[in-house]
Design an enzyme around this catalytic site. Sequence first.
Site, short mmCIF file in Angstrom:
data_model
loop_
_atom_site.label_atom_id
_atom_site.label_comp_id
_atom_site.label_asym_id
_atom_site.label_seq_id
_atom_site.Cartn_x
_atom_site.Cartn_y
_atom_site.Cartn_z
CB SER A 142 36.42 32.93 38.94
OG SER A 142 35.62 32.80 40.16
CG HIS A 165 40.63 33.11 40.82
ND1 HIS A 165 41.83 33.75 41.34
CD2 HIS A 165 39.60 33.65 41.42
CE1 HIS A 165 41.50 34.44 42.18
NE2 HIS A 165 40.15 34.62 42.24
CG ASP A 171 36.70 33.70 43.61
OD1 ASP A 171 37.70 34.51 43.89
OD2 ASP A 171 36.22 33.65 42.54
CG MET A 182 33.72 34.61 48.86
SD MET A 182 32.71 35.13 47.98
CE MET A 182 33.32 35.64 46.15
CG MET A 188 37.89 37.28 48.79
SD MET A 188 36.67 37.30 47.48
CE MET A 188 37.07 35.75 46.80
CG MET A 247 40.44 42.09 44.91
SD MET A 247 40.16 40.67 43.83
CE MET A 247 38.42 40.95 43.59
C1 DX5 Z 1 35.23 38.31 43.22
C2 DX5 Z 1 35.73 37.18 43.04
C3 DX5 Z 1 36.04 37.00 41.78
C4 DX5 Z 1 34.66 36.69 40.51
C5 DX5 Z 1 35.14 37.26 39.34
O1 DX5 Z 1 34.72 38.35 44.51
O2 DX5 Z 1 37.14 37.29 43.62
O3 DX5 Z 1 37.17 36.03 41.28
O4 DX5 Z 1 34.54 35.29 40.80
O5 DX5 Z 1 33.97 36.89 38.95
P1 DX5 Z 1 33.66 37.82 37.39
O6 DX5 Z 1 34.50 37.55 36.52
O7 DX5 Z 1 32.32 37.42 36.94
O8 DX5 Z 1 33.67 39.33 37.73
ZN ZN Z 2 38.77 36.10 43.05
#
Ligand code: DX5
Ligand code: ZN
Length: 235
Positions: A24, A48, A50, A52, A83, A152
């Site tokens: 990520s 990945h 993310d 938001m 998200m 998740m």
């Molecule tokens: C959280 C994200 C994850 C996050 C994972 O909302 O969806 O993808 O970046 O980060 P780590 O591996 O640090 O938990």
């Molecule tokens: Zn994620």
Amino acid sequence: MTDTGAGYTRPVPLPTGSPKIAPSILNADFARLGEVIAEIEDEVDLVHVDVMDGHFVPNLSFGIPIVESLRAVTDLYFDCHLMVTNPVALFEPLAAAGANLVTIHAEVHPDPTDAARIARELGLDFGLVINPPTPFEAVEPFVELADLVLVMSVHPGFGGQSFISDVLTKVESAKNWVDSHGLVTDIEIDGGITAATARLAADAGATVFVAGTAILGAADPVESAREIRKAASGA
Ligand code: DX5
Ligand code: ZN
């Protein structure tokens, strides 16, 4: 282009096999994003992404311009975890920017049938996500629409949280469902993944391992990605 035989094409196919390692970029150094990806490119299977919106989750990250900029520097498969309150509105610009897969939350779209169709029409692969409190049954009727089910293992919004091990039973349920229906749907786990938790998730049936802090926050991201792969391989 890959003809899937399902009436749509994939510009970059979803890599096959397990484990797939998906760093990520949420906690990456954005000023160095291209270099960061180049450094780990040979050690990972997906990126990945993310996305938001500060509404579905209490944090803002990034969107289309980052995907577009990254697409110019790598051919890796982009797994975009949306998200956001209105994910479908992002499908077209994400597809144009070079995304490969969009995952949408069951909490936003209890019936994802239309969203899946729209994604396919745009040539995107499609995935379904469930938050820690959401049961696997929320997505079970729709698994056949998806290339991937994302379980998740933290409450979404921030990197660096601790793995919630209760979700492993949902990984098992998803894997059993997929296997018993003769499907090859990937099971992705996201949040708090380290070599140790990747091993637990792999034992439960996960095939795609998202790691933010544990890879891009590590002193040696390449070594860390290798360790997670080894652990997820059961080695
Ligand atoms: C959280 C994200 C994850 C996050 C994972 O909302 O969806 O993808 O970046 O980060 P780590 O591996 O640090 O938990
Ligand atoms: Zn994620």
